[in-house]
Design a protein around this motif. Structure first.
Motif, PDB file in Angstrom:
ATOM      1  N   ASN A 133       0.795  -1.246   0.000  1.00  0.00           N
ATOM      2  CA  ASN A 133       0.000   0.000   0.000  1.00  0.00           C
ATOM      3  C   ASN A 133       0.822   1.288   0.000  1.00  0.00           C
ATOM      4  O   ASN A 133       0.351   2.327   0.453  1.00  0.00           O
ATOM      5  N   THR A 134       2.059   1.243  -0.441  1.00  0.00           N
ATOM      6  CA  THR A 134       2.842   2.475  -0.517  1.00  0.00           C
ATOM      7  C   THR A 134       3.938   2.327  -1.574  1.00  0.00           C
ATOM      8  O   THR A 134       4.302   1.218  -1.958  1.00  0.00           O
ATOM      9  N   SER A 135       4.457   3.459  -2.047  1.00  0.00           N
ATOM     10  CA  SER A 135       5.515   3.388  -3.064  1.00  0.00           C
ATOM     11  C   SER A 135       6.855   3.082  -2.389  1.00  0.00           C
ATOM     12  O   SER A 135       7.039   3.329  -1.185  1.00  0.00           O
ATOM     13  N   ILE A 136       7.768   2.574  -3.181  1.00  0.00           N
ATOM     14  CA  ILE A 136       9.101   2.259  -2.634  1.00  0.00           C
ATOM     15  C   ILE A 136       9.781   3.534  -2.153  1.00  0.00           C
ATOM     16  O   ILE A 136      10.405   3.551  -1.087  1.00  0.00           O
ATOM     17  N   SER A 150      26.167   6.987   3.596  1.00  0.00           N
ATOM     18  CA  SER A 150      26.851   6.141   2.607  1.00  0.00           C
ATOM     19  C   SER A 150      26.038   4.885   2.315  1.00  0.00           C
ATOM     20  O   SER A 150      26.062   4.362   1.193  1.00  0.00           O
ATOM     21  N   GLU A 151      25.294   4.377   3.316  1.00  0.00           N
ATOM     22  CA  GLU A 151      24.436   3.218   3.054  1.00  0.00           C
ATOM     23  C   GLU A 151      23.298   3.588   2.094  1.00  0.00           C
ATOM     24  O   GLU A 151      22.953   2.818   1.188  1.00  0.00           O
ATOM     25  N   TRP A 152      22.712   4.799   2.288  1.00  0.00           N
ATOM     26  CA  TRP A 152      21.658   5.235   1.362  1.00  0.00           C
ATOM     27  C   TRP A 152      22.213   5.437  -0.042  1.00  0.00           C
ATOM     28  O   TRP A 152      21.540   5.175  -1.035  1.00  0.00           O
ATOM     29  N   GLU A 153      23.453   5.898  -0.135  1.00  0.00           N
ATOM     30  CA  GLU A 153      24.087   6.066  -1.441  1.00  0.00           C
ATOM     31  C   GLU A 153      24.148   4.707  -2.160  1.00  0.00           C
ATOM     32  O   GLU A 153      23.837   4.597  -3.347  1.00  0.00           O
ATOM     33  N   TYR A 154      24.524   3.685  -1.393  1.00  0.00           N
ATOM     34  CA  TYR A 154      24.596   2.334  -1.968  1.00  0.00           C
ATOM     35  C   TYR A 154      23.191   1.841  -2.353  1.00  0.00           C
ATOM     36  O   TYR A 154      22.987   1.300  -3.452  1.00  0.00           O
ATOM     37  N   ILE A 155      22.209   2.040  -1.452  1.00  0.00           N
ATOM     38  CA  ILE A 155      20.850   1.548  -1.728  1.00  0.00           C
ATOM     39  C   ILE A 155      20.291   2.204  -3.001  1.00  0.00           C
ATOM     40  O   ILE A 155      19.750   1.536  -3.876  1.00  0.00           O
ATOM     41  N   ARG A 156      20.466   3.512  -3.104  1.00  0.00           N
ATOM     42  CA  ARG A 156      19.834   4.226  -4.226  1.00  0.00           C
ATOM     43  C   ARG A 156      20.582   4.053  -5.536  1.00  0.00           C
ATOM     44  O   ARG A 156      19.982   3.943  -6.596  1.00  0.00           O
ATOM     45  N   CYS A 176      19.202   2.654 -11.951  1.00  0.00           N
ATOM     46  CA  CYS A 176      18.886   1.456 -11.178  1.00  0.00           C
ATOM     47  C   CYS A 176      17.373   1.321 -11.060  1.00  0.00           C
ATOM     48  O   CYS A 176      16.682   2.294 -10.809  1.00  0.00           O
ATOM     49  N   THR A 177      16.876   0.110 -11.228  1.00  0.00           N
ATOM     50  CA  THR A 177      15.439  -0.071 -11.076  1.00  0.00           C
ATOM     51  C   THR A 177      15.086  -0.038  -9.594  1.00  0.00           C
ATOM     52  O   THR A 177      15.930  -0.288  -8.728  1.00  0.00           O
ATOM     53  N   GLU A 178      13.807   0.263  -9.327  1.00  0.00           N
ATOM     54  CA  GLU A 178      13.362   0.288  -7.933  1.00  0.00           C
ATOM     55  C   GLU A 178      13.510  -1.083  -7.293  1.00  0.00           C
ATOM     56  O   GLU A 178      13.790  -1.203  -6.108  1.00  0.00           O
ATOM     57  N   GLN A 181      16.910  -1.374  -6.100  1.00  0.00           N
ATOM     58  CA  GLN A 181      17.075  -0.560  -4.885  1.00  0.00           C
ATOM     59  C   GLN A 181      16.517  -1.304  -3.672  1.00  0.00           C
ATOM     60  O   GLN A 181      17.109  -1.303  -2.590  1.00  0.00           O
ATOM     61  N   LEU A 182      15.374  -1.956  -3.886  1.00  0.00           N
ATOM     62  CA  LEU A 182      14.760  -2.696  -2.782  1.00  0.00           C
ATOM     63  C   LEU A 182      15.665  -3.846  -2.330  1.00  0.00           C
ATOM     64  O   LEU A 182      15.819  -4.116  -1.139  1.00  0.00           O
ATOM     65  N   GLY A 183      16.271  -4.528  -3.303  1.00  0.00           N
ATOM     66  CA  GLY A 183      17.201  -5.609  -2.980  1.00  0.00           C
ATOM     67  C   GLY A 183      18.369  -5.098  -2.141  1.00  0.00           C
ATOM     68  O   GLY A 183      18.769  -5.719  -1.149  1.00  0.00           O
ATOM     69  N   ARG A 184      18.899  -3.933  -2.519  1.00  0.00           N
ATOM     70  CA  ARG A 184      20.035  -3.376  -1.767  1.00  0.00           C
ATOM     71  C   ARG A 184      19.582  -2.884  -0.389  1.00  0.00           C
ATOM     72  O   ARG A 184      20.310  -2.989   0.595  1.00  0.00           O
TER      73      ARG A 184
END
Ligand SMILES: CC(C)(COP(=O)(O)OP(=O)(O)OC[C@H]1O[C@@H](n2cnc3c(N)ncnc32)[C@H](O)[C@@H]1OP(=O)(O)O)[C@@H](O)C(=O)NCCC(=O)NCCS
Length: 321
Positions: A133-136, A150-156, A176-178, A181-184
């Motif tokens: 029920n929400t966007s990534i 730095s972790e957000w840099e890697y995720i995004r 990068c696909t969403e 990003q979710l996997g990271r």
């Protein structure tokens, strides 16, 4: 990259997995499972509202006892588990090696266990499911405090700069696909949780004090191996005595095992991994799991009568498979 190298003797450590999502217990199986764990855990399991959660937790208790019996040779009936104030199960028996540690995690469709004879261990598994029920991107905003810059840099972006700004990992494509990003995101989640769980104090540690830098930018579900090499900085300093073994249990379930420094230096075989990969998990069938555990108190039909009428999952959610 070295494949297929078992870096520690199997008798020193265990990595086990059970897919509880596809287990539809018969009455006989459920009663045997309940009779094989401590009574207070049967009570705890019977209080879950949904079958999914009862199965996940009960399997965890079975794996814990099986691990202690396998690694330490303590007879089933003599194994006594208690929990710390923060909820971490620990072994009460006397004569247990000082460094012995065991931990479980359950999420998605799997319950997993990691055990080490001579060092602290923590484990976490996550199903890479899209938030409901929400966007990534909104989900990421809600979770912003969980990770460092730095972790957000890697995720995004799939790239990462170490907290000391010494090295940058190779950039992956900017688009990068969403889903990637979710996997990271869940990779970082498993890393943090596994460390928190090895430490055992729960969320008393501020999540911003730890920052992870993956050496391998991407993990692949197709490799039945665990990747070794992700680096932890704690309060800005490199924590080289902690190791992180990461991989997939299937196409969507990530797992991470955090292993602490050696507690006793007596065994020359228990050296640190030198390869970039280590052996993966042993997956059990229901038969393998239940045939190998021992009943420690009489079966009681009330455990089945309480479990059987429950819904698998809350209405509107899909059942794990
Ligand atoms: C309780 C906590 C230790 C783990 O919770 P979790 O990730 O939801 O649960 P998992 O399935 O991985 O692990 C649960 C098992 O860990 C064990 N456990 C419980 N408390 C523990 C603790 N303090 N330390 C280590 N293990 C613990 C138990 O065996 C438990 O299973 P059981 O209750 O059925 O016996 C804690 O980290 C937590 O509350 N996390 C909340 C999520 C969060 O915000 N995480 C931040 C990540 S970036």
């Amino acid at each position: 990259m070295i494949f297929g190298k078992v870096v520690r003797p199997s008798a020193m450590s265990l990595r086990w997995a059970f897919r509880y999502g596809s287990w539809n217990p018969t009455e006989e199986e459920w009663l045997k499972a309940c009779a094989s764990v401590q009574l207070e855990e049967c009570h705890r399991v019977s209080q879950f509202c949904y079958k999914r959660d009862a199965k996940a937790s009960l399997v965890g208790r079975l794996l814990l006892r099986k691990a202690v019996s396998s690694l330490l040779g303590i007879p089933y009936k003599e194994i006594i588990f208690n929990r710390t104030a923060a909820g971490k199960p620990f072994l009460m028996n006397s004569g247990v090696p000082a460094g012995f540690s065991v931990n479980i995690s359950h999420q998605g469709s799997f319950t997993v266990l990691a055990a080490e004879i001579d060092r602290q261990v923590g484990i976490d598994t996550m199903d890479i499911a899209r938030p409901a029920n929400t966007s990534i991107q909104y989900f990421f905003r809600l979770m912003s405090s969980k990770f460092t810059e730095s972790e957000w840099e890697y995720i995004r972006n799939g790239s990462s700069i170490s907290p000391q700004r010494e090295c940058a990992l190779p950039n992956s494509p900017a688009d990068c696909t969403e889903q990637e990003q979710l996997g990271r995101f869940y990779r970082m989640w498993c890393l943090k949780e596994s460390f928190i769980k090895a430490d055992g104090k729960g969320l008393q540690i501020s999540l911003q004090r730890m920052s992870f830098t993956p050496v391998e930018p991407g993990l692949s579900p197709s490799e039945n191996m665990l990747s070794v090499g992700t680096v932890l900085h704690f309060d800005g300093a490199l924590s080289s005595s902690w190791q992180f073994h990461e991989g997939y249990l299937d196409d969507t379930h990530l797992v991470c095992v955090c292993i602490g420094p050696e507690v006793t230096a007596a065994n020359p075989l228990s050296s640190s991994p030198t390869s970039s990969m280590t052996n993966c998990f042993t997956h059990f069938t229901v038969e393998q799991l239940l045939d190998s555990v021992e009943e420690i108190h009489p079966k009681d039909r009330k455990w089945w009568n309480e479990f059987e009428p429950r819904e698998e999952v809350p209405r509107g959610q899909s059942a794990p498979t």
